[in-house]
Design an enzyme around this catalytic site. Structure first.
Site, PDB file in Angstrom:
ATOM      1  N   ASP A   1       0.845  -1.180   0.000  1.00 35.19           N
ATOM      2  CA  ASP A   1       0.000   0.000   0.000  1.00 35.19           C
ATOM      3  C   ASP A   1       0.890   1.242   0.000  1.00 35.19           C
ATOM      4  O   ASP A   1       2.042   1.187   0.414  1.00 35.19           O
ATOM      5  CB  ASP A   1      -0.906  -0.003   1.234  1.00 35.19           C
ATOM      6  N   ILE A  84     -11.292  -6.338  -5.324  1.00 37.19           N
ATOM      7  CA  ILE A  84     -12.215  -5.949  -4.262  1.00 37.19           C
ATOM      8  C   ILE A  84     -12.587  -4.470  -4.394  1.00 37.19           C
ATOM      9  O   ILE A  84     -13.648  -4.030  -3.970  1.00 37.19           O
ATOM     10  CB  ILE A  84     -11.570  -6.211  -2.885  1.00 37.19           C
ATOM     11  N   HIS A 144     -21.602  -6.416  -8.075  1.00 33.90           N
ATOM     12  CA  HIS A 144     -21.500  -5.961  -6.682  1.00 33.90           C
ATOM     13  C   HIS A 144     -21.950  -4.506  -6.600  1.00 33.90           C
ATOM     14  O   HIS A 144     -21.267  -3.644  -6.073  1.00 33.90           O
ATOM     15  CB  HIS A 144     -20.057  -6.110  -6.196  1.00 33.90           C
TER      16      HIS A 144
END
Length: 225
Positions: A1, A84, A144
């Site tokens: 990250d 995701i 989603h």
């Protein structure tokens, strides 16, 4: 990250007694984290705030996913990739185009992770019917986002619903993310339940890759035809 706290989070996680070795990497270059990877789960991106839907995240998150998938295509092109980052319905498509351009696209190795919709469905159905959530498994197909989330309530063994229950459950499942965003009052979107869902999907993927039979998870993927 890119967050500077990433190595610290890794140290924190490493104190949990498991057989897994944990490392953390920070910075724009993801190469050290991707080398030799068989599974990559991408959750990077900005979260929703009240009044936003998942599509509002596109302008920022699309670029983040594109950059990471470009690095995956270069460093670990054989890896299975789970997306995701919202909006999943479009970030998966972006990932596919990046992989195609790099000549390494395999539709059987790119997944939009929709497991959060499944665990939410399991919870809501169990609450409604007075069952243990471990005894309920709701198949959820589609994407989603909003009405693309399609819980197959008729496929749950040993449970029946009235038409009104089907309508109410479907609406709650489709809007569960907004329920969390509003409850957090500007403090972000689902993180803890999403973490559990991501772990479930990732572990299922690894089990299947190791040859275990009968491992089934729903995901947003490219179909045949």
């Amino acid at each position: 990250d890119i967050a500077p706290v990433t190595p610290g989070v890794a140290v924190d996680l490493s104190h949990i007694p498991t057989d897994v070795k944990i490392k953390g990497f920070s910075g724009e270059d993801a190469t050290p984290a991707l080398e030799g990877a068989d599974v990559v789960l991408i959750s990077a991106g900005v979260a929703r705030k009240p009044g936003m839907d998942r599509s509002d995240l596109f302008n920022v998150n699309a670029g983040i996913v594109k950059n990471l998938v470009q690095q995956i295509a270069k460093t670990s092109p054989q890896a299975c990739i789970g997306i995701i980052t919202n909006p999943v319905n479009t970030t998966v498509a972006i990932a596919a185009e990046v992989l195609k351009k790099a000549g390494v696209y395999d539709k059987n190795k790119l997944f939009g992770v929709t497991t959060l919709d499944i665990i939410r469905s399991n919870t809501f159905v169990a609450e409604l019917k007075g069952k243990s959530s471990s005894d309920v498994e709701v198949p959820v197909i589609g994407g989603h986002s909003g009405v693309t989330i399609l819980p197959l309530l008729s496929q749950i063994a040993g449970v029946s619903f009235s038409e009104q229950e089907v309508a109410d459950l479907t609406k709650r499942i489709q809007n569960a993310g907004t329920e969390v965003v509003e409850a957090k009052a500007g403090g972000g979107s689902a993180t803890l339940s999403m973490g559990q869902a991501a772990a479930r999907f990732g572990l299922s993927l690894v089990r299947a890759m190791q040859g275990e039979k009968g491992v089934v998870e729903c995901a947003y993927v490219e179909g045949d035809g």
